[in-house]
Design an enzyme around this catalytic site. Sequence first.
Site, PDB file in Angstrom:
ATOM      1  N   GLY A   1       0.263   4.811   1.816  1.00  0.00           N
ATOM      2  CA  GLY A   1       0.312   3.743   2.824  1.00  0.00           C
ATOM      3  C   GLY A   1       1.125   2.541   2.385  1.00  0.00           C
ATOM      4  O   GLY A   1       1.931   1.998   3.151  1.00  0.00           O
TER       5      GLY A   1
ATOM      6  N   HIS B   1       2.456   7.064  -5.914  1.00  0.00           N
ATOM      7  CA  HIS B   1       1.580   7.212  -4.742  1.00  0.00           C
ATOM      8  C   HIS B   1       0.749   5.944  -4.646  1.00  0.00           C
ATOM      9  O   HIS B   1      -0.175   5.728  -5.440  1.00  0.00           O
ATOM     10  CB  HIS B   1       0.686   8.452  -4.880  1.00  0.00           C
ATOM     11  CG  HIS B   1      -0.256   8.613  -3.736  1.00  0.00           C
ATOM     12  ND1 HIS B   1      -0.092   9.569  -2.746  1.00  0.00           N
ATOM     13  CD2 HIS B   1      -1.364   7.911  -3.396  1.00  0.00           C
ATOM     14  CE1 HIS B   1      -1.059   9.434  -1.854  1.00  0.00           C
ATOM     15  NE2 HIS B   1      -1.839   8.445  -2.225  1.00  0.00           N
ATOM     16  N   LEU B   2       1.095   5.084  -3.702  1.00  0.00           N
ATOM     17  CA  LEU B   2       0.433   3.783  -3.577  1.00  0.00           C
ATOM     18  C   LEU B   2      -0.289   3.705  -2.238  1.00  0.00           C
ATOM     19  O   LEU B   2       0.328   3.493  -1.192  1.00  0.00           O
ATOM     20  CB  LEU B   2       1.476   2.654  -3.690  1.00  0.00           C
ATOM     21  CG  LEU B   2       2.446   2.738  -4.881  1.00  0.00           C
ATOM     22  CD1 LEU B   2       3.453   1.589  -4.831  1.00  0.00           C
ATOM     23  CD2 LEU B   2       1.699   2.741  -6.199  1.00  0.00           C
TER      24      LEU B   2
ATOM     25  N   GLU C   1       0.059  15.693   2.379  1.00  0.00           N
ATOM     26  CA  GLU C   1      -0.763  16.582   1.552  1.00  0.00           C
ATOM     27  C   GLU C   1      -1.310  17.740   2.377  1.00  0.00           C
ATOM     28  O   GLU C   1      -1.383  18.871   1.898  1.00  0.00           O
ATOM     29  CB  GLU C   1      -1.916  15.794   0.937  1.00  0.00           C
ATOM     30  CG  GLU C   1      -1.443  14.773  -0.087  1.00  0.00           C
ATOM     31  CD  GLU C   1      -2.453  13.675  -0.352  1.00  0.00           C
ATOM     32  OE1 GLU C   1      -3.252  13.832  -1.266  1.00  0.00           O
ATOM     33  OE2 GLU C   1      -2.428  12.666   0.356  1.00  0.00           O
TER      34      GLU C   1
ATOM     35  N   ASN D   1     -10.691  18.439   4.602  1.00  0.00           N
ATOM     36  CA  ASN D   1     -10.871  17.467   3.527  1.00  0.00           C
ATOM     37  C   ASN D   1     -12.277  16.889   3.706  1.00  0.00           C
ATOM     38  O   ASN D   1     -12.504  16.051   4.578  1.00  0.00           O
ATOM     39  CB  ASN D   1      -9.801  16.373   3.629  1.00  0.00           C
ATOM     40  CG  ASN D   1      -9.902  15.358   2.510  1.00  0.00           C
ATOM     41  OD1 ASN D   1     -10.843  15.391   1.715  1.00  0.00           O
ATOM     42  ND2 ASN D   1      -8.941  14.465   2.445  1.00  0.00           N
TER      43      ASN D   1
ATOM     44  N   HIS E   1      -4.256  13.033  -7.124  1.00  0.00           N
ATOM     45  CA  HIS E   1      -3.174  12.899  -6.124  1.00  0.00           C
ATOM     46  C   HIS E   1      -2.086  13.949  -6.360  1.00  0.00           C
ATOM     47  O   HIS E   1      -0.947  13.769  -5.929  1.00  0.00           O
ATOM     48  CB  HIS E   1      -2.486  11.511  -6.185  1.00  0.00           C
ATOM     49  CG  HIS E   1      -3.332  10.369  -5.737  1.00  0.00           C
ATOM     50  ND1 HIS E   1      -3.244   9.139  -6.327  1.00  0.00           N
ATOM     51  CD2 HIS E   1      -4.251  10.247  -4.756  1.00  0.00           C
ATOM     52  CE1 HIS E   1      -4.087   8.291  -5.742  1.00  0.00           C
ATOM     53  NE2 HIS E   1      -4.716   8.965  -4.782  1.00  0.00           N
TER      54      HIS E   1
ATOM     55  N   ARG F   1      -9.058  20.874   0.524  1.00  0.00           N
ATOM     56  CA  ARG F   1      -8.695  19.938  -0.535  1.00  0.00           C
ATOM     57  C   ARG F   1      -9.874  19.865  -1.503  1.00  0.00           C
ATOM     58  O   ARG F   1     -11.008  19.576  -1.096  1.00  0.00           O
ATOM     59  CB  ARG F   1      -8.428  18.553   0.052  1.00  0.00           C
ATOM     60  CG  ARG F   1      -8.116  17.584  -1.028  1.00  0.00           C
ATOM     61  CD  ARG F   1      -8.007  16.177  -0.549  1.00  0.00           C
ATOM     62  NE  ARG F   1      -7.665  15.329  -1.678  1.00  0.00           N
ATOM     63  CZ  ARG F   1      -7.870  14.034  -1.711  1.00  0.00           C
ATOM     64  NH1 ARG F   1      -8.399  13.420  -0.682  1.00  0.00           N
ATOM     65  NH2 ARG F   1      -7.528  13.351  -2.765  1.00  0.00           N
TER      66      ARG F   1
ATOM     67  N   ARG G   1      -1.707  -5.693   3.101  1.00  0.00           N
ATOM     68  CA  ARG G   1      -1.092  -6.443   4.226  1.00  0.00           C
ATOM     69  C   ARG G   1      -1.690  -7.828   4.349  1.00  0.00           C
ATOM     70  O   ARG G   1      -0.999  -8.821   4.522  1.00  0.00           O
ATOM     71  CB  ARG G   1      -1.288  -5.679   5.546  1.00  0.00           C
ATOM     72  CG  ARG G   1      -0.371  -4.504   5.686  1.00  0.00           C
ATOM     73  CD  ARG G   1      -0.796  -3.606   6.804  1.00  0.00           C
ATOM     74  NE  ARG G   1      -2.056  -2.917   6.477  1.00  0.00           N
ATOM     75  CZ  ARG G   1      -2.530  -1.890   7.130  1.00  0.00           C
ATOM     76  NH1 ARG G   1      -1.897  -1.427   8.190  1.00  0.00           N
ATOM     77  NH2 ARG G   1      -3.642  -1.299   6.764  1.00  0.00           N
TER      78      ARG G   1
ATOM     79  N   ASN H   1       5.227   1.874   3.413  1.00  0.00           N
ATOM     80  CA  ASN H   1       5.337   0.806   4.424  1.00  0.00           C
ATOM     81  C   ASN H   1       5.582  -0.605   3.927  1.00  0.00           C
ATOM     82  O   ASN H   1       6.032  -1.452   4.706  1.00  0.00           O
ATOM     83  CB  ASN H   1       4.053   0.772   5.271  1.00  0.00           C
ATOM     84  CG  ASN H   1       3.855   2.058   6.050  1.00  0.00           C
ATOM     85  OD1 ASN H   1       4.686   2.402   6.887  1.00  0.00           O
ATOM     86  ND2 ASN H   1       2.799   2.774   5.755  1.00  0.00           N
TER      87      ASN H   1
ATOM     88  N   LYS I   1     -12.507  15.520   7.445  1.00  0.00           N
ATOM     89  CA  LYS I   1     -11.222  15.405   8.146  1.00  0.00           C
ATOM     90  C   LYS I   1     -10.639  16.792   8.276  1.00  0.00           C
ATOM     91  O   LYS I   1     -10.801  17.622   7.367  1.00  0.00           O
ATOM     92  CB  LYS I   1     -10.245  14.553   7.331  1.00  0.00           C
ATOM     93  CG  LYS I   1     -10.560  13.090   7.292  1.00  0.00           C
ATOM     94  CD  LYS I   1      -9.418  12.357   6.599  1.00  0.00           C
ATOM     95  CE  LYS I   1      -9.944  11.116   5.920  1.00  0.00           C
ATOM     96  NZ  LYS I   1      -9.185  10.657   4.803  1.00  0.00           N
TER      97      LYS I   1
ATOM     98  N   ARG J   1     -10.255  -0.694  -7.367  1.00  0.00           N
ATOM     99  CA  ARG J   1     -10.421  -0.182  -8.745  1.00  0.00           C
ATOM    100  C   ARG J   1      -9.533  -0.965  -9.705  1.00  0.00           C
ATOM    101  O   ARG J   1      -8.401  -1.307  -9.370  1.00  0.00           O
ATOM    102  CB  ARG J   1     -10.047   1.297  -8.812  1.00  0.00           C
ATOM    103  CG  ARG J   1     -11.121   2.206  -8.282  1.00  0.00           C
ATOM    104  CD  ARG J   1     -10.643   3.645  -8.235  1.00  0.00           C
ATOM    105  NE  ARG J   1     -10.551   4.102  -6.870  1.00  0.00           N
ATOM    106  CZ  ARG J   1      -9.914   5.210  -6.472  1.00  0.00           C
ATOM    107  NH1 ARG J   1      -9.297   5.971  -7.349  1.00  0.00           N
ATOM    108  NH2 ARG J   1      -9.896   5.544  -5.206  1.00  0.00           N
TER     109      ARG J   1
END
Length: 398
Positions: free
Chosen positions: A329, A207-208, A382, A7, A179, A90, A284, A333, A14, A240
């Site tokens: 994420g 997808h958050l 992914e 990626n 995504h 990717r 968070r 979570n 990555k 965004r």
Amino acid sequence: MNVLVINCGSSSVKYQLFDMADESLLAKGIVEKIGEGVSIVKHAARGQEVRYEAAIANHEQAFDHIRKALMDPTTGVLRSADDLDAIGHRVVHGGEAFVQSTLIDDKVIATLEEYSALAPLHNPPNLVGIRCAAKAFPGKPHVGVFDTAFHQTMPKHAFVYALPYELYQRGRIRRYGFHGTSHRFVTMRAAEFLGIPLDRFNAITCHLGNGCSMAAVAGGRSVDTTMGLTPLEGLVMGTRSGDIDPAIVFHLARSNGWTLDAIDALLNKKSGLLGLSGLSNDCRTLVEAAPTNERAKLALDVFCYRIRKYIGAYLAALGRADAVIFTGGIGENSVPLRRQILEGLDALGIELDPAANEVRGREAIITRPSSRIRALVVPTNEELLIARDTLAIAGKQG
Ligand code: AMP
């Protein structure tokens, strides 16, 4: 079969290496801050993590470090390049040309170059990654897996904008969605988990993460999604704005003298949770601050309300849904945000179970047994789906 998944971003690479015999992860790592003076290399394999700093001027040098890390005589996981069977990349924008993952050749690269204009931040570094990986691991099959591909099944009424039709015909301006690999992965996983055949599975996937998008999935295929020509449209994200009245752009330019570049930066980098709260783009931090910080609370309220609104819209678009799926994420979570999104939707057939919702980072149903539509948490992967596609396509070559 060992498959390396790449990626490649503008200043980072990555990677994950899978042994596809059992889909186990052999190694993973990242080269960060490429070309920024002091770069950081992190490599984890065999239960050990190595981290070091080095001057890495460009992506080609980054791939030298990755190659060395994977083949290190003591800590490496490959004896030689012969142990690597294929490489999956990717790729963010596959436009209308790529409706599924594809073996990369010169023609594919030329088409992706054309799409660089549609995804100027992402496709050029993806192409650099493909070229550098081809040099670092010559003679191997390289496969492109596209963020847009899953959404290419959208019907025209969902993907055209109500603009003069020539803009689509000549300029290819339309909704593409992103995504896609994540939406596809969690759709397949949830159908399996619930024991529903994929071709009869209707779902709303959320997808958050840092970027956020939703998809309406009918019979396992995407029929609508919130992101558009670019990943700016749709949900509120970390920085965004998501959906806004496009006239805000003209207003800022005409009345306030903003340049296009300044408005671009405003909508992509200074809006969303960060812009609303003035505090952070990390949910968070905002959840912690919300009880005493009005703007943190407002940011989360706007974030959750937009998702609820799209759940309602996609229920109507689908007519019937088996599941609402949370991933990324935040989706995996954040117990309080999932609660805020789903609370009070019983009349729509989604009955949240607050106790079952107390789950983080693992597959679980979070609605009551009586709930007509089940809500689930499904951790996305992914990279694994990229590795599976790569294996399937590269396997056909050999
Ligand atoms: P991603 O882009 O999928 O890595 O998601 C990143 C976002 O997930 C961060 O901005 C956090 O807001 C959120 N996140 C990650 N871990 C947690 C957690 N344990 N609880 C709540 N939110 C989290």
